[in-house]
Design an enzyme around this catalytic site. Sequence first.
Site, PDB file in Angstrom:
ATOM      1  N   ARG A 196       0.813  -1.128   0.105  1.00 21.85           N
ATOM      2  CA  ARG A 196      -0.018  -0.086  -0.192  1.00 21.85           C
ATOM      3  C   ARG A 196       0.914   1.429   0.070  1.00 21.85           C
ATOM      4  O   ARG A 196       1.914   1.339   0.504  1.00 21.85           O
ATOM      5  CB  ARG A 196      -1.009   0.131   1.218  1.00 21.85           C
ATOM      6  CG  ARG A 196      -2.196  -0.887   1.105  1.00 21.85           C
ATOM      7  CD  ARG A 196      -3.065  -0.378  -0.001  1.00 21.85           C
ATOM      8  NE  ARG A 196      -4.377  -1.224  -0.042  1.00 21.85           N
ATOM      9  CZ  ARG A 196      -4.580  -1.923  -0.862  1.00 21.85           C
ATOM     10  NH1 ARG A 196      -3.596  -2.519  -1.752  1.00 21.85           N
ATOM     11  NH2 ARG A 196      -5.544  -2.799  -1.032  1.00 21.85           N
ATOM     12  N   HIS A 209      -1.288  -0.319  -9.890  1.00 21.91           N
ATOM     13  CA  HIS A 209      -1.784  -1.560  -9.273  1.00 21.91           C
ATOM     14  C   HIS A 209      -2.544  -2.339  -9.925  1.00 21.91           C
ATOM     15  O   HIS A 209      -3.646  -2.818  -9.831  1.00 21.91           O
ATOM     16  CB  HIS A 209      -3.187  -0.738  -8.444  1.00 21.91           C
ATOM     17  CG  HIS A 209      -3.601  -1.215  -7.253  1.00 21.91           C
ATOM     18  ND1 HIS A 209      -4.185  -0.364  -6.095  1.00 21.91           N
ATOM     19  CD2 HIS A 209      -3.576  -2.648  -6.839  1.00 21.91           C
ATOM     20  CE1 HIS A 209      -4.465  -1.343  -5.452  1.00 21.91           C
ATOM     21  NE2 HIS A 209      -4.229  -2.483  -5.556  1.00 21.91           N
TER      22      HIS A 209
HETATM   23  P1  NDP Z   1      -2.076 -10.200   5.710  1.00 28.27           P
HETATM   24  O1  NDP Z   1      -3.103  -9.812   6.558  1.00 28.27           O
HETATM   25  O2  NDP Z   1      -2.393 -11.646   5.364  1.00 28.27           O
HETATM   26  O3  NDP Z   1      -0.540 -10.073   6.032  1.00 28.27           O
HETATM   27  C1  NDP Z   1      -0.136  -8.759   6.684  1.00 28.27           C
HETATM   28  C2  NDP Z   1       1.119  -8.838   7.151  1.00 28.27           C
HETATM   29  O4  NDP Z   1       1.534  -7.547   7.364  1.00 28.27           O
HETATM   30  C3  NDP Z   1       1.243  -9.785   8.469  1.00 28.27           C
HETATM   31  O5  NDP Z   1       2.466 -10.528   8.545  1.00 28.27           O
HETATM   32  C4  NDP Z   1       1.127  -8.729   9.437  1.00 28.27           C
HETATM   33  O6  NDP Z   1       1.881  -9.091  10.895  1.00 28.27           O
HETATM   34  C5  NDP Z   1       1.935  -7.633   8.837  1.00 28.27           C
HETATM   35  N1  NDP Z   1       1.653  -6.430   9.623  1.00 28.27           N
HETATM   36  C6  NDP Z   1       0.600  -5.556   9.797  1.00 28.27           C
HETATM   37  N2  NDP Z   1       0.427  -4.553  10.466  1.00 28.27           N
HETATM   38  C7  NDP Z   1       1.996  -4.526  10.798  1.00 28.27           C
HETATM   39  C8  NDP Z   1       2.733  -3.713  11.668  1.00 28.27           C
HETATM   40  N3  NDP Z   1       2.283  -2.670  12.288  1.00 28.27           N
HETATM   41  N4  NDP Z   1       4.002  -4.251  11.871  1.00 28.27           N
HETATM   42  C9  NDP Z   1       4.665  -5.127  11.282  1.00 28.27           C
HETATM   43  N5  NDP Z   1       3.858  -6.056  10.521  1.00 28.27           N
HETATM   44  C10 NDP Z   1       2.640  -5.774  10.190  1.00 28.27           C
HETATM   45  O7  NDP Z   1      -2.124  -9.544   4.195  1.00 28.27           O
HETATM   46  P2  NDP Z   1      -1.942 -10.216   2.753  1.00 28.27           P
HETATM   47  O8  NDP Z   1      -0.410 -10.701   2.814  1.00 28.27           O
HETATM   48  O9  NDP Z   1      -3.086 -10.847   2.161  1.00 28.27           O
HETATM   49  O10 NDP Z   1      -1.598  -8.686   2.076  1.00 28.27           O
HETATM   50  C11 NDP Z   1      -1.008  -7.678   2.299  1.00 28.27           C
HETATM   51  C12 NDP Z   1      -1.253  -6.551   1.579  1.00 28.27           C
HETATM   52  O11 NDP Z   1      -1.216  -6.593   0.305  1.00 28.27           O
HETATM   53  C13 NDP Z   1      -2.819  -6.219   1.716  1.00 28.27           C
HETATM   54  O12 NDP Z   1      -3.238  -5.757   2.818  1.00 28.27           O
HETATM   55  C14 NDP Z   1      -3.000  -5.067   0.637  1.00 28.27           C
HETATM   56  O13 NDP Z   1      -2.833  -3.909   1.187  1.00 28.27           O
HETATM   57  C15 NDP Z   1      -1.739  -5.513  -0.387  1.00 28.27           C
HETATM   58  N6  NDP Z   1      -2.412  -6.046  -1.620  1.00 28.27           N
HETATM   59  C16 NDP Z   1      -1.725  -5.367  -2.878  1.00 28.27           C
HETATM   60  C17 NDP Z   1      -2.239  -5.761  -4.071  1.00 28.27           C
HETATM   61  C18 NDP Z   1      -1.882  -5.078  -5.434  1.00 28.27           C
HETATM   62  O14 NDP Z   1      -2.336  -5.607  -6.461  1.00 28.27           O
HETATM   63  N7  NDP Z   1      -1.084  -4.363  -5.380  1.00 28.27           N
HETATM   64  C19 NDP Z   1      -3.166  -6.996  -4.079  1.00 28.27           C
HETATM   65  C20 NDP Z   1      -3.488  -7.658  -3.006  1.00 28.27           C
HETATM   66  C21 NDP Z   1      -3.011  -7.245  -1.576  1.00 28.27           C
HETATM   67  P3  NDP Z   1       1.287 -10.327  11.644  1.00 28.27           P
HETATM   68  O15 NDP Z   1       1.526 -11.611  10.876  1.00 28.27           O
HETATM   69  O16 NDP Z   1       2.008 -10.269  13.147  1.00 28.27           O
HETATM   70  O17 NDP Z   1      -0.142 -10.356  11.699  1.00 28.27           O
HETATM   71  C1  OXD Z   2      -6.506  -5.888  -2.922  1.00 28.59           C
HETATM   72  C2  OXD Z   2      -5.989  -5.090  -4.062  1.00 28.59           C
HETATM   73  O1  OXD Z   2      -6.438  -5.401  -1.752  1.00 28.59           O
HETATM   74  O2  OXD Z   2      -6.024  -5.353  -5.110  1.00 28.59           O
HETATM   75  O3  OXD Z   2      -7.017  -6.852  -3.416  1.00 28.59           O
HETATM   76  O4  OXD Z   2      -5.136  -4.158  -3.661  1.00 28.59           O
END
Ligand code: NDP
Ligand code: OXD
Length: 309
Positions: A224, A272
């Site tokens: 993000r 994106h």
């Molecule tokens: P998850 O919720 O499975 O994983 C999020 C990870 O981030 C976890 O390991 C979590 O830690 C960690 N995290 C969250 N907050 C913090 C923090 N404050 N400090 C350290 N670590 C933190 O999400 P996904 O892996 O499924 O997706 C990640 C992101 O990818 C989505 O939220 C979205 O924003 C982005 N995305 C982008 C896309 C694109 O096309 N560009 C498509 C899909 C998603 P913990 O393991 O401890 O919970």
């Molecule tokens: C999602 C993305 O969050 O596309 O699925 O970014």
Amino acid sequence: MLTVLFAAGAARWPTYEPHLRAAMAEAGLAARLVTDCAPEQADYIVFAPGGDLVDFTPYTRCKAVLSLWAGVEKIVGNQTLTQPLCRMVDPALTAGMVEWVAGHVLRHHLGMDRHIVNPGHRWDALPPPLAAERPVTILGMGELGRACGQALAALGFPVTGWSRSPRQVPGLRCLSGDDGLAQALACGQIVVTLLPATPETANLLDAARLALLPRGAVVLNPGRGTVIDDAALLAALDSGQLGHATLDVFRVEPLPQDHPFWAHPGVTVTPHIAAETRAPSASRVVAENIRRSEAGEPLLYLVDRARGY
Ligand code: NDP
Ligand code: OXD
């Protein structure tokens, strides 16, 4: 008969309708799939940001809101949403993210640009290092971070992952906490951010943290846009602290035409597209969650509203 309201945008409906119908039938659910209904009739809502639905108050019968997006920052803070919220974990979306991350890591690791744009026809016979000599750091060890980390580790990269809570992921060195972040940044020649947008992750990569990276490091951000301080990123590129940034996500999307990222030679913008939720597999995820809810089983991929992801 259940009523499932598709509130994920009219443009997506023709793509999703046949897959959702098939997935609901496969799950043994009798459902009316609609794009409009009286709010009190909706049993479930399939949601994506950008649609008309912003006030969930009248959806009194709705048992869950099922997001087609993995990132839920646009809905998680909605005070009218009292129903459980599930985010998307779609195997095809994960596969797409692994491909985008692996492709862009390899671009920078192999120095591909030097040969693709070579107007002087220079015979630049400098072999790149092996993957084993290129430490990669992934911020975020969730569904996507883990899958990308393991794919890169399978190619031979030493991968360090960092997350909020301590994690163990086979093949990766996993760190957490502030000290863990400093260590993860200090070794990352290529850093991939796969963190959600939350108040805690806002501007996480600021000037001080970018300064911890090895000089000339590359940042890839398919997570993000809010996670990186834009001005600090540009300053780090200008000073040579960063070698390149490949960015898929931005504070404002589409990225405004006058944003300096478009013109900066050290920035690659992708619009994106790192990973897209795919209708066939995502429809099965939606149907499975409705089946679970109807059977009184726990929902999958429930968002923790307090944590914001
Ligand atoms: P998850 O919720 O499975 O994983 C999020 C990870 O981030 C976890 O390991 C979590 O830690 C960690 N995290 C969250 N907050 C913090 C923090 N404050 N400090 C350290 N670590 C933190 O999400 P996904 O892996 O499924 O997706 C990640 C992101 O990818 C989505 O939220 C979205 O924003 C982005 N995305 C982008 C896309 C694109 O096309 N560009 C498509 C899909 C998603 P913990 O393991 O401890 O919970
Ligand atoms: C999602 C993305 O969050 O596309 O699925 O970014």
